[in-house]
Design a protein around this motif. Structure first.
Motif: not given
Length: 264
Positions: A115, A123, A125
């Motif tokens: 990111r 991360e 999602s």
């Protein structure tokens, strides 16, 4: 038998030339069906570093898939980081940031966990989790189901807990339900295998060290993983081998783990 060569954290710009040559020679002898690069391909996301990395990958002589790591996004060039974070990566490794490999006995799904807003932490999602789960659930009978991320989804010691992928718990739970067998990663330059047996089905986390960079950690040498399954391996099993660059100037097998995913 199918053979996969798992290479991570090459950090071109900090590579050790003798180790690069040793890994090329190893790949030529191994002749893997697929090479997987699980991120941090470069040290500072410079185009020259990406070009050197692509030349190296081409020399391995096998099909490959690659995902970016946090080092593959410009750190100091803020315009590039925010406006075109993956431009240099895509110039050398293609526009698909989450490539898929689908063969007779393997379904491998890559996930971009970087990111631009994060310096190094990764991360995943909810949308990515569900997209991967849907593809895993559609795998054909007998396929080994593999997910590739950059940051680890499980660690072997408490000091590495801050490096865990954000969203890892939800991802592991959902991907196990969907039939995932193995999750490959890198980022922390430590090679290890962790079986997760408390999920809906056995799932194995396979971490690679740094393949060719001088940025080794805790005295662990440059290393790669080799995965083998299919003929000549016990039915339903996958052999996970760790190969280290040794004093002999070549890659030497240092250990093997037999994973037994509950494939259907």
């Amino acid at each position: 038998m199918s053979v996969l060569l798992h290479v991570s954290d090459t950090h071109f710009g900090t590579e050790r030339a003798p180790v690069v040559e040793a890994l090329v020679a190893f790949a030529h002898a191994l002749r893997p069906d697929l090479v997987v690069l699980s991120g941090d391909i470069t040290q500072r996301a410079r185009r020259a570093q990406f070009r050197a990395a692509r030349l190296f990958v081409d020399r391995l002589g096998s099909p490959f898939v690659a995902i970016p790591g946090n080092h593959d996004i410009a750190l100091f060039d803020l315009a590039s980081r925010w406006l075109r974070p993956y431009a240099a990566h895509m110039e050398s490794f293609g526009t698909e940031l989450e490539p898929v490999h689908d063969s007779a006995d393997c379904l491998l799904q890559c996930v971009n966990t970087t990111r631009p807003r994060r310096h190094k932490n990764g991360e995943v999602s909810a949308l990515q989790i569900e997209r991967v789960a849907a593809r895993l659930a559609a795998a054909r009978r007998g396929q080994l189901r593999i997910v590739v991320v950059h940051q680890p989804v499980a660690v072997s010691r408490d000091e590495d807990l801050p490096n865990l992928l954000r969203g890892h718990a939800q991802a592991l739970r959902r991907w196990a339900e969907a039939g995932c067998d193995l999750v490959l990663g890198g980022h922390i330059h430590l090679p290890y295998v962790v079986p997760l047996l408390q999920l809906a089905r056995p799932l194995w986390v396979v971490q690679a060290g740094t393949a060719v960079s001088h940025r080794v950690r805790d005295g662990i040498p440059n290393s790669v993983n080799v995965l083998r399954w299919g003929r000549e391996v016990a039915p339903g099993s996958c052999l996970i081998e760790r190969w280290d660059h040794g004093d002999e100037g070549r890659f030497v097998r240092r250990g093997v783990t037999e994973a037994q995913p509950a494939r259907g």
